[in-house]
Design a protein around this motif. Structure first.
Motif, short mmCIF file in Angstrom:
data_model
loop_
_atom_site.label_atom_id
_atom_site.label_comp_id
_atom_site.label_asym_id
_atom_site.label_seq_id
_atom_site.Cartn_x
_atom_site.Cartn_y
_atom_site.Cartn_z
N GLN A 56 -33.30 7.27 6.65
CA GLN A 56 -33.73 5.89 6.50
C GLN A 56 -32.73 4.89 7.07
O GLN A 56 -33.03 3.69 7.16
N LEU A 57 -31.53 5.36 7.47
CA LEU A 57 -30.53 4.43 7.98
C LEU A 57 -30.98 3.66 9.22
O LEU A 57 -30.84 2.43 9.27
N PRO A 58 -31.54 4.32 10.25
CA PRO A 58 -32.00 3.54 11.41
C PRO A 58 -33.03 2.48 11.03
O PRO A 58 -33.02 1.37 11.58
N ALA A 59 -33.93 2.81 10.09
CA ALA A 59 -34.95 1.85 9.68
C ALA A 59 -34.31 0.66 8.97
O ALA A 59 -34.71 -0.49 9.18
N LEU A 60 -33.30 0.94 8.13
CA LEU A 60 -32.61 -0.14 7.42
C LEU A 60 -31.94 -1.10 8.41
O LEU A 60 -32.06 -2.33 8.29
N ALA B 54 -32.73 -1.49 11.58
CA ALA B 54 -33.75 -2.15 12.38
C ALA B 54 -34.37 -3.34 11.63
O ALA B 54 -34.56 -4.42 12.20
N VAL B 55 -34.64 -3.15 10.36
CA VAL B 55 -35.21 -4.24 9.56
C VAL B 55 -34.22 -5.38 9.44
O VAL B 55 -34.59 -6.56 9.50
N SER B 56 -32.93 -5.06 9.30
CA SER B 56 -31.92 -6.12 9.14
C SER B 56 -31.81 -7.00 10.37
O SER B 56 -31.32 -8.12 10.27
N ARG B 57 -32.27 -6.50 11.52
CA ARG B 57 -32.23 -7.30 12.74
C ARG B 57 -33.57 -7.95 13.07
O ARG B 57 -33.69 -8.63 14.09
N ALA C 47 -30.29 -3.64 -0.35
CA ALA C 47 -29.92 -3.21 1.00
C ALA C 47 -28.42 -2.93 1.09
O ALA C 47 -27.99 -1.94 1.68
N LEU C 48 -27.62 -3.83 0.51
CA LEU C 48 -26.17 -3.63 0.53
C LEU C 48 -25.76 -2.40 -0.28
O LEU C 48 -24.80 -1.70 0.07
N GLU C 49 -26.50 -2.15 -1.36
CA GLU C 49 -26.21 -0.97 -2.17
C GLU C 49 -26.48 0.30 -1.38
O GLU C 49 -25.72 1.28 -1.46
N TRP C 50 -27.57 0.30 -0.60
CA TRP C 50 -27.84 1.45 0.27
C TRP C 50 -26.72 1.63 1.30
O TRP C 50 -26.30 2.75 1.59
N ALA C 51 -26.23 0.53 1.86
CA ALA C 51 -25.14 0.63 2.82
C ALA C 51 -23.89 1.24 2.19
O ALA C 51 -23.22 2.07 2.79
N ARG C 52 -23.59 0.81 0.97
CA ARG C 52 -22.42 1.37 0.28
C ARG C 52 -22.65 2.85 -0.05
O ARG C 52 -21.71 3.67 -0.02
N TYR C 53 -23.90 3.21 -0.35
CA TYR C 53 -24.21 4.61 -0.64
C TYR C 53 -24.00 5.48 0.61
O TYR C 53 -23.43 6.57 0.53
N PHE C 54 -24.44 4.98 1.76
CA PHE C 54 -24.23 5.73 3.00
C PHE C 54 -22.74 5.88 3.30
O PHE C 54 -22.29 6.92 3.79
N ALA D 143 -25.41 -7.37 11.36
CA ALA D 143 -26.80 -7.62 11.76
C ALA D 143 -27.40 -8.77 10.96
O ALA D 143 -28.09 -9.64 11.52
N LEU D 144 -27.13 -8.83 9.68
CA LEU D 144 -27.69 -9.89 8.84
C LEU D 144 -27.03 -11.23 9.13
O LEU D 144 -27.70 -12.28 9.10
N LEU D 145 -25.73 -11.23 9.41
CA LEU D 145 -25.06 -12.48 9.74
C LEU D 145 -25.63 -13.11 11.01
O LEU D 145 -25.69 -14.33 11.15
N GLU D 146 -26.07 -12.27 11.94
CA GLU D 146 -26.59 -12.77 13.21
C GLU D 146 -28.08 -13.06 13.15
O GLU D 146 -28.64 -13.57 14.13
N ASN D 147 -28.73 -12.73 12.05
CA ASN D 147 -30.18 -12.90 11.94
C ASN D 147 -30.50 -14.25 11.27
O ASN D 147 -30.29 -14.42 10.07
#
Length: 361
Positions: A14-18, A20-23, A38-45, A90-94
């Motif tokens: 699911q990482l690529p999808a996460l 992609a959605v953030s952009r 979303a941030l929790e998933w990032a920390r989990y990865f 990605a989120l900062l630039e979106n």
């Protein structure tokens, strides 16, 4: 344990999808709670990266599953360790991110969970540098540089390619696997863009190492010399892979040389002897198809499908080589003198293209 690992593998997909959605514009519907998830998933990865990076078999399994979930192999196992930074950038630039979610994101970046308890103290600093670079790149039109080189955007893409190539080397290990990854990435780009990125990467490998060592010494690093030696070995490997891709196909290398200006090719030839030999052989082939037209008093192409360069272009490229390093200049002049001798050792104009080139350059 097998069931648990299968769950982890499905989650990693699911990482690529996460990312992609953030952009994408879909984040316009995100509220602070969605952002937190979303941030929790990032920390989990990132946690998975820390947990499995010292276990080669599991690390390889995660990397394979991650690459399988993408249309082309851009992300590998090391991306798990950078996931918080990748998502945050990605989120900062979106601009579609709503203000409430954006404030939540900034708070999370400034005060990450677990700060002071083993989290990376340089994470925010790295993210800020990347964000600043992303903002400044479009504004940089003519930056100072020490050698002929590409535009800032190409330099940034080249630096990213080198970073990913080193990470792929740590994950895959074998050179053949790294070369397959490199070919897969470069094939996604148009040919001129791929040539520009490869040329910029080769230039950066020669420009950046001295500055990096100097920076380490300025910071007082106790192991700067060890780091320099390890980095130099990694740079040599990366350069070898780039040259293998470039020189492994004669048609590709010919297109590469036609795409780049002579000054840039001379800079690369001065640092890579393998490239210099191939470049001189190519120029020799092109020059051999020029014929002297006595009516016009100049060298002309013998046919549209044979000579790639005009006399003026060929002369300019040899001039650039003779203006390079002392070794490159001597090697180029020796090659021209040998060609002149083989062509009859004429000393007057109009009888041998190599005689005329020696007189010009």
């Amino acid at each position: 344990q097998a069931w648990a690992m299968d769950v982890v593998l499905r989650q990693v997909e699911q990482l690529p999808a996460l990312l992609a959605v953030s952009r994408s514009a879909l984040v316009r519907d995100w509220d602070p709670l969605t952002l937190d998830r979303a941030l929790e998933w990032a920390r989990y990865f990132h946690h998975l990266y820390d947990r499995f990076r010292a276990r080669p078999q599991l690390r390889e399994a995660l990397g394979r599953r991650l690459r399988r979930s993408q249309p082309y192999p851009l992300l590998g196992f090391p991306a798990l360790g950078r996931c918080p930074q990748l998502l945050g950038l990605a989120l900062l630039e979106n601009r579609a991110l709503p203000p409430a979610a954006c404030r939540c994101l900034l708070r999370s970046l400034l005060h990450p969970p677990g700060a002071g308890t083993g989290s990376d103290p340089h994470g925010l600093e790295l993210l800020a540098r990347r964000k600043a670079a992303a903002c400044l790149l479009p504004l940089s039109h003519r930056p100072p540089r020490r050698a002929p080189g590409p535009e800032p955007q190409l330099q940034a893409e080249a630096q990213l390619l080198l970073s990913r190539l080193r990470e792929e080397g740590q994950e895959v290990g074998e050179v053949a696997g790294q070369l397959r990854w490199l070919c897969g990435v470069l094939e996604q780009l148009s040919q001129p863009r791929a040539f520009g990125v490869v040329a910029a990467a080769l230039a950066l490998l020669k420009q950046g190492r001295g500055a990096e060592l100097a920076g380490d010494r300025d910071r007082g690093g106790s192991s700067s010399q060890d780091g320099y030696q390890a980095g130099a070995a990694g740079d040599e490997c990366a350069a070898g892979l780039l040259l293998s891709w470039l020189l492994g196909n004669q048609e590709r290398f010919s297109a590469f040389c036609l795409c780049l200006p002579g000054s840039h090719l001379a800079f690369l030839a001065g640092h890579y002897s393998q490239l210099a030999r191939s470049y001189l052989d190519l120029l020799t082939s092109w020059g051999s198809h020029l014929l002297y037209d006595p009516l016009q008093g100049r060298w002309v192409k013998s046919g549209l499908d044979k000579a790639e360069l005009s006399w003026e272009e060929l002369r300019e490229r040899f001039s650039c080589l003779c203006q390079g390093s002392t070794v490159l200049k001597e090697h180029t002049q020796a090659a021209l003198e040998l060609l002149r001798t083989q062509d009859g050792d004429f000393k007057v104009r109009g009888l041998s293209v190599w005689t005329d080139l020696l007189m010009e350059v």
